[in-house]
Each structure stands twice: as structure tokens, then as C-alpha cells.
Design a protein around this motif. Structure first.
Motif, mmCIF file in Angstrom:
data_model
loop_
_atom_site.group_PDB
_atom_site.id
_atom_site.type_symbol
_atom_site.label_atom_id
_atom_site.label_comp_id
_atom_site.label_asym_id
_atom_site.label_seq_id
_atom_site.Cartn_x
_atom_site.Cartn_y
_atom_site.Cartn_z
ATOM 1 N N PHE A 102 0.792 -1.167 -0.295
ATOM 2 C CA PHE A 102 -0.115 -0.158 -0.034
ATOM 3 C C PHE A 102 0.976 1.255 0.003
ATOM 4 C CE2 PHE A 102 0.455 -1.415 4.298
ATOM 5 C CZ PHE A 102 0.949 -0.398 4.989
ATOM 6 N N PRO A 103 0.323 2.385 -0.336
ATOM 7 C CA PRO A 103 1.142 3.505 -0.761
ATOM 8 C C PRO A 103 1.752 4.398 0.413
ATOM 9 C CG PRO A 103 -1.166 4.083 -1.328
ATOM 10 C CD PRO A 103 -0.843 2.760 -0.895
ATOM 11 N N LEU A 104 2.292 3.756 1.605
ATOM 12 C CA LEU A 104 2.656 4.496 2.696
ATOM 13 C C LEU A 104 4.329 4.536 2.421
ATOM 14 C CD1 LEU A 104 2.598 5.726 5.450
ATOM 15 C CD2 LEU A 104 2.968 3.478 6.418
ATOM 16 N N ILE A 105 4.867 5.992 2.393
ATOM 17 C CA ILE A 105 6.023 6.480 1.873
ATOM 18 C C ILE A 105 6.770 6.853 2.750
ATOM 19 C CG2 ILE A 105 7.338 7.585 0.176
ATOM 20 C CD1 ILE A 105 4.545 7.467 -1.520
ATOM 21 N N TYR A 129 1.254 9.502 2.673
ATOM 22 C CA TYR A 129 0.306 8.377 2.058
ATOM 23 C C TYR A 129 -0.042 8.793 0.712
ATOM 24 C CZ TYR A 129 -2.737 4.565 2.253
ATOM 25 O OH TYR A 129 -3.408 3.163 2.115
ATOM 26 N N ASP A 130 0.153 8.296 -0.336
ATOM 27 C CA ASP A 130 -0.212 8.593 -1.735
ATOM 28 C C ASP A 130 -1.387 7.932 -2.364
ATOM 29 O OD1 ASP A 130 1.228 10.973 -2.520
ATOM 30 O OD2 ASP A 130 2.578 9.657 -3.904
ATOM 31 N N PHE A 131 -2.177 8.600 -2.718
ATOM 32 C CA PHE A 131 -3.512 7.898 -3.512
ATOM 33 C C PHE A 131 -3.109 8.274 -4.992
ATOM 34 C CE2 PHE A 131 -5.110 8.944 0.399
ATOM 35 C CZ PHE A 131 -5.620 7.779 0.987
ATOM 36 N N HIS A 132 -3.249 7.392 -5.807
ATOM 37 C CA HIS A 132 -3.036 7.438 -7.496
ATOM 38 C C HIS A 132 -4.038 7.356 -8.178
ATOM 39 C CE1 HIS A 132 1.457 7.736 -7.245
ATOM 40 N NE2 HIS A 132 1.306 6.948 -6.015
ATOM 41 N N LEU A 133 -4.240 8.224 -9.017
ATOM 42 C CA LEU A 133 -5.419 8.314 -10.066
ATOM 43 C C LEU A 133 -4.639 8.509 -11.590
ATOM 44 C CD1 LEU A 133 -7.704 10.782 -8.544
ATOM 45 C CD2 LEU A 133 -8.178 8.392 -8.298
ATOM 46 N N ASP A 134 -4.184 7.206 -12.182
ATOM 47 C CA ASP A 134 -3.660 7.084 -13.228
ATOM 48 C C ASP A 134 -2.014 7.835 -13.069
ATOM 49 O OD1 ASP A 134 -5.278 5.941 -14.929
ATOM 50 O OD2 ASP A 134 -6.507 7.836 -15.401
ATOM 51 N N ASN A 135 -1.544 8.785 -13.569
ATOM 52 C CA ASN A 135 -0.400 9.513 -13.458
ATOM 53 C C ASN A 135 -0.487 10.756 -12.301
ATOM 54 O OD1 ASN A 135 0.682 7.935 -15.403
ATOM 55 N ND2 ASN A 135 0.375 9.397 -17.113
ATOM 56 N N ILE A 136 -1.655 10.862 -11.849
ATOM 57 C CA ILE A 136 -1.520 11.903 -10.729
ATOM 58 C C ILE A 136 -1.561 11.506 -9.259
ATOM 59 C CG2 ILE A 136 -3.325 13.716 -9.840
ATOM 60 C CD1 ILE A 136 -4.323 14.083 -12.699
ATOM 61 N N SER A 137 -0.916 11.770 -8.533
ATOM 62 C CA SER A 137 -0.797 11.416 -6.824
ATOM 63 C C SER A 137 -1.161 12.526 -6.081
ATOM 64 C CB SER A 137 0.290 10.794 -6.559
ATOM 65 O OG SER A 137 1.386 12.081 -6.612
ATOM 66 N N ILE A 138 -1.868 12.202 -5.134
ATOM 67 C CA ILE A 138 -2.446 13.298 -4.070
ATOM 68 C C ILE A 138 -2.400 12.598 -2.604
ATOM 69 C CG2 ILE A 138 -4.796 12.824 -4.265
ATOM 70 C CD1 ILE A 138 -5.247 15.793 -3.483
ATOM 71 N N GLY A 139 -1.986 13.282 -1.522
ATOM 72 C CA GLY A 139 -1.923 12.763 -0.475
ATOM 73 C C GLY A 139 -1.347 13.434 0.818
ATOM 74 N N PRO A 140 -1.756 13.142 2.027
ATOM 75 C CA PRO A 140 -1.473 13.814 3.257
ATOM 76 C C PRO A 140 0.349 13.623 3.532
ATOM 77 C CG PRO A 140 -2.486 11.944 4.004
ATOM 78 C CD PRO A 140 -2.676 12.056 2.520
ATOM 79 N N MET A 141 0.920 14.442 4.087
ATOM 80 C CA MET A 141 2.279 14.591 4.219
ATOM 81 C C MET A 141 2.617 14.944 5.849
ATOM 82 S SD MET A 141 5.213 16.808 2.718
ATOM 83 C CE MET A 141 4.394 18.180 3.284
ATOM 84 N N THR A 156 2.854 19.942 8.326
ATOM 85 C CA THR A 156 1.943 18.725 7.875
ATOM 86 C C THR A 156 1.255 19.664 6.655
ATOM 87 O OG1 THR A 156 0.372 19.759 9.196
ATOM 88 C CG2 THR A 156 1.446 17.794 10.191
ATOM 89 N N GLY A 157 0.707 18.704 5.830
ATOM 90 C CA GLY A 157 0.336 19.317 4.571
ATOM 91 C C GLY A 157 -0.215 18.139 3.687
ATOM 92 N N ILE A 158 -0.287 18.741 2.379
ATOM 93 C CA ILE A 158 -0.643 17.655 1.101
ATOM 94 C C ILE A 158 -0.150 17.957 -0.290
ATOM 95 C CG2 ILE A 158 -2.247 19.376 0.448
ATOM 96 C CD1 ILE A 158 -4.346 17.157 0.007
ATOM 97 N N THR A 159 0.303 16.957 -0.661
ATOM 98 C CA THR A 159 0.962 16.894 -1.740
ATOM 99 C C THR A 159 0.113 16.575 -3.126
ATOM 100 O OG1 THR A 159 1.766 14.546 -1.958
ATOM 101 C CG2 THR A 159 2.950 16.102 -0.696
ATOM 102 N N ILE A 160 0.419 16.984 -4.276
ATOM 103 C CA ILE A 160 -0.137 16.732 -5.250
ATOM 104 C C ILE A 160 1.084 16.635 -6.450
ATOM 105 C CG2 ILE A 160 -1.745 17.462 -7.239
ATOM 106 C CD1 ILE A 160 -3.333 19.197 -5.077
ATOM 107 N N GLY A 161 0.937 15.453 -7.270
ATOM 108 C CA GLY A 161 2.146 15.219 -8.021
ATOM 109 C C GLY A 161 1.424 14.626 -9.416
#
Length: 164
Positions: A102-105, A129-141, A156-161
Motif C-alpha cells: 500500500f502507498p505508505l512512503i 500516504y499517496d493516492f494514485h489516479l493514473d499519473n496523478i498522485s495526491i496525499g497527506p504528508m 503537515t500538509g498535502i502533496t499533489i504530483g
């Protein structure tokens, strides 16, 4: 030679030379995940809130680049700005680890911050913790920066990649 020259040299070397050597050696050993996506590069932005134990607070904005070596390890770096009470520019380079299915990084690195017309080194730990939708990732950090002669800061925050 000061800390910023050393860090910049390491960061540039990792981005320019290491990925090409590793890619040439690992083309036949890539996992199914990387074969299907064929995306080794990841660029993301992050936004969040930073505080320390003295009561200082501020926002944090940054960009992150990662070269994904295989399913379990990546190399990369960040550039970020922490505002309000801090007024810090930071550069860091390090490694990213994907130990689970699972996407715990987890990430760890070393960096330098520029504040009050001085550069100072720090160590950085990141949990994401990254959630992926095709080539897009979003998750809390959660990002924790350790300084040798100052109070540590936590962000603390959020990433979008995007995978490139």
C-alpha cells in the motif's frame, strides 16, 4: 567549500548521472508496476503548515522531484519556502522508500536552509500516504526537520504530483 555547494553538487549528480546508470542496468529487472506505467520521474508540489516548539507558525510551499529506481526506492530532492514567522528557504536531497504494497512512503534526507543571511544544515524525515489516479498522485504528508543548534520544526500538509 560551504554546505550549499556540497548539497547542490550531490543533487545535480543524482539527477544527471545516477538515473541513467541505474536505468541501463535494470531494464530487464523492472517490476510489473513500473513496466505498466513506464514512469520513473515524479514531480509534485506541496503546501502545508509549519510550527516549532517555541510557538512559531507559518505556511510551507515547495516542489519535489523524484527518480523512481524500482518498486522500493527512489532518489530526489526538494526546494521549499516556509513563511510567516520563519522566512526560510530550504534545499534537500535524499531517498524515498516504499516498503509496503500500500502507498505508505518514508523519505529521509539532508538539506540546507537559508535564513537570516546564513546557510545551516538540517536532516529531514517525511511520512506520506499517496493516492494514485493514473499519473496523478495526491496525499497527506508529515515532514520533520531536525536542526543541530535550533528547535526542530514539523510541517503537515498535502502533496499533489504527476508521474512523467
Amino acid at each position: 567549500m560551504n554546505i550549499q555547494c556540497i548539497l547542490c553538487s550531490i543533487f545535480v549528480a543524482c539527477i544527471l548521472f545516477l538515473p541513467n546508470k541505474l536505468l541501463a542496468q535494470s531494464t530487464s529487472n523492472e517490476s510489473d508496476e513500473l513496466k505498466h506505467h513506464d514512469k520513473h520521474y515524479h514531480l509534485s508540489g506541496f503546501a502545508g503548515f509549519t510550527s516549532d516548539y517555541k510557538g512559531k507558525n507559518g505556511f510551507k510551499l515547495g516542489i519535489e522531484y523524484e527518480y523512481r529506481i524500482n518498486d522500493h526506492v527512489g532518489l530526489g530532492g526538494t526546494f521549499d519556502f516556509t513563511g510567516a514567522d520563519f522566512q526560510i528557504f530550504g534545499l534537500s536531497a535524499g531517498a524515498t522508500f516504499y516498503p509496503f504494497k500500500f502507498p505508505l512512503i518514508f523519505a529521509a534526507g539532508i538539506g540546507a536552509k537559508y535564513s537570516h543571511e546564513k546557510w545551516k544544515e538540517f536532516y529531514r524525515g517525511v511520512l506520506l500516504y499517496d493516492f494514485h489516479l493514473d499519473n496523478i498522485s495526491i496525499g497527506p504528508m508529515v515532514m520533520y526537520d531536525v536542526f543541530s543548534d535550533e528547535k526542530d520544526i514539523i510541517s503537515t500538509g498535502i502533496t499533489i504530483g504527476f508521474s512523467l
